[in-house]
Design a protein around this motif. Structure first.
Motif, PDB file in Angstrom:
ATOM      1  N   ILE A  80      -4.781 -32.899  20.861  1.00  0.00           N
ATOM      2  CA  ILE A  80      -4.516 -33.665  19.646  1.00  0.00           C
ATOM      3  C   ILE A  80      -5.284 -33.025  18.488  1.00  0.00           C
ATOM      4  O   ILE A  80      -6.475 -32.744  18.596  1.00  0.00           O
ATOM      5  CB  ILE A  80      -4.911 -35.145  19.818  1.00  0.00           C
ATOM      6  N   THR A 102      -6.568 -47.804  15.128  1.00  0.00           N
ATOM      7  CA  THR A 102      -6.298 -46.364  15.099  1.00  0.00           C
ATOM      8  C   THR A 102      -7.065 -45.654  16.206  1.00  0.00           C
ATOM      9  O   THR A 102      -6.513 -44.819  16.933  1.00  0.00           O
ATOM     10  CB  THR A 102      -6.683 -45.771  13.729  1.00  0.00           C
ATOM     11  N   VAL A 124      -5.439 -43.493  19.450  1.00  0.00           N
ATOM     12  CA  VAL A 124      -5.782 -42.100  19.759  1.00  0.00           C
ATOM     13  C   VAL A 124      -6.403 -41.999  21.143  1.00  0.00           C
ATOM     14  O   VAL A 124      -6.054 -41.110  21.931  1.00  0.00           O
ATOM     15  CB  VAL A 124      -6.717 -41.510  18.680  1.00  0.00           C
ATOM     16  N   LYS A 172       1.024 -41.480  13.253  1.00  0.00           N
ATOM     17  CA  LYS A 172       1.645 -40.271  13.774  1.00  0.00           C
ATOM     18  C   LYS A 172       0.531 -39.362  14.284  1.00  0.00           C
ATOM     19  O   LYS A 172      -0.432 -39.086  13.569  1.00  0.00           O
ATOM     20  CB  LYS A 172       2.452 -39.574  12.693  1.00  0.00           C
ATOM     21  N   ILE A 173       0.663 -38.949  15.520  1.00  0.00           N
ATOM     22  CA  ILE A 173      -0.323 -38.076  16.152  1.00  0.00           C
ATOM     23  C   ILE A 173       0.278 -36.687  16.296  1.00  0.00           C
ATOM     24  O   ILE A 173       1.384 -36.533  16.826  1.00  0.00           O
ATOM     25  CB  ILE A 173      -0.735 -38.616  17.533  1.00  0.00           C
ATOM     26  N   THR A 174      -0.441 -35.689  15.787  1.00  0.00           N
ATOM     27  CA  THR A 174       0.006 -34.300  15.890  1.00  0.00           C
ATOM     28  C   THR A 174      -0.804 -33.603  16.956  1.00  0.00           C
ATOM     29  O   THR A 174      -2.037 -33.706  16.971  1.00  0.00           O
ATOM     30  CB  THR A 174      -0.187 -33.577  14.546  1.00  0.00           C
ATOM     31  N   PHE A 175      -0.108 -32.892  17.851  1.00  0.00           N
ATOM     32  CA  PHE A 175      -0.803 -32.153  18.890  1.00  0.00           C
ATOM     33  C   PHE A 175      -0.143 -30.794  19.108  1.00  0.00           C
ATOM     34  O   PHE A 175       1.027 -30.595  18.769  1.00  0.00           O
ATOM     35  CB  PHE A 175      -0.851 -32.949  20.202  1.00  0.00           C
ATOM     36  N   SER A 196      -4.619 -39.930  24.133  1.00  0.00           N
ATOM     37  CA  SER A 196      -5.306 -38.743  24.655  1.00  0.00           C
ATOM     38  C   SER A 196      -5.391 -38.732  26.185  1.00  0.00           C
ATOM     39  O   SER A 196      -5.718 -37.706  26.776  1.00  0.00           O
ATOM     40  CB  SER A 196      -6.701 -38.606  24.051  1.00  0.00           C
ATOM     41  N   SER A 215      -4.548 -34.034  14.869  1.00  0.00           N
ATOM     42  CA  SER A 215      -4.752 -34.926  13.728  1.00  0.00           C
ATOM     43  C   SER A 215      -3.990 -36.223  13.933  1.00  0.00           C
ATOM     44  O   SER A 215      -3.131 -36.332  14.809  1.00  0.00           O
ATOM     45  CB  SER A 215      -4.280 -34.264  12.427  1.00  0.00           C
ATOM     46  N   VAL A 216      -4.344 -37.183  13.092  1.00  0.00           N
ATOM     47  CA  VAL A 216      -3.660 -38.480  13.108  1.00  0.00           C
ATOM     48  C   VAL A 216      -3.389 -38.883  11.650  1.00  0.00           C
ATOM     49  O   VAL A 216      -4.236 -38.674  10.776  1.00  0.00           O
ATOM     50  CB  VAL A 216      -4.488 -39.549  13.852  1.00  0.00           C
TER      51      VAL A 216
END
Length: 66
Positions: free
Chosen positions: A35, A21, A25, A60-63, A29, A37-38
């Motif tokens: 970014i 993980t 990330v 799933k990466i939220t940005f 990045s 959250s993950v």
């Protein structure tokens, strides 16, 4: 109002799911900024001769889109 986007990333590690993980990330990045959250969607592992050889995560990466 913030606009957020989610991308799905697959990663692996010989150490652990947590390491996989972190690698995902860290790598994301480099090209994705802001970014927030993950979310670890799925975890799996490869097994050879009765021992785990590879830890895999689907995250799933939220940005935030600026």
């Amino acid at each position: 109002m913030a606009v957020l986007k989610v991308i799905e990333v697959l990663a692996n590690s010989e150490k652990s799911w947590e390491d996989a993980t972190r690698k995902a990330v860290r790598h994301a990045s480099k090209s994705v900024k802001n970014i927030r959250s993950v979310y670890v969607q799925d975890q799996s592992a490869s097994v050879s001769d009765g021992d785990i050889t590879d830890f895999r995560v689907n995250i799933k990466i939220t940005f935030e889109v600026k």
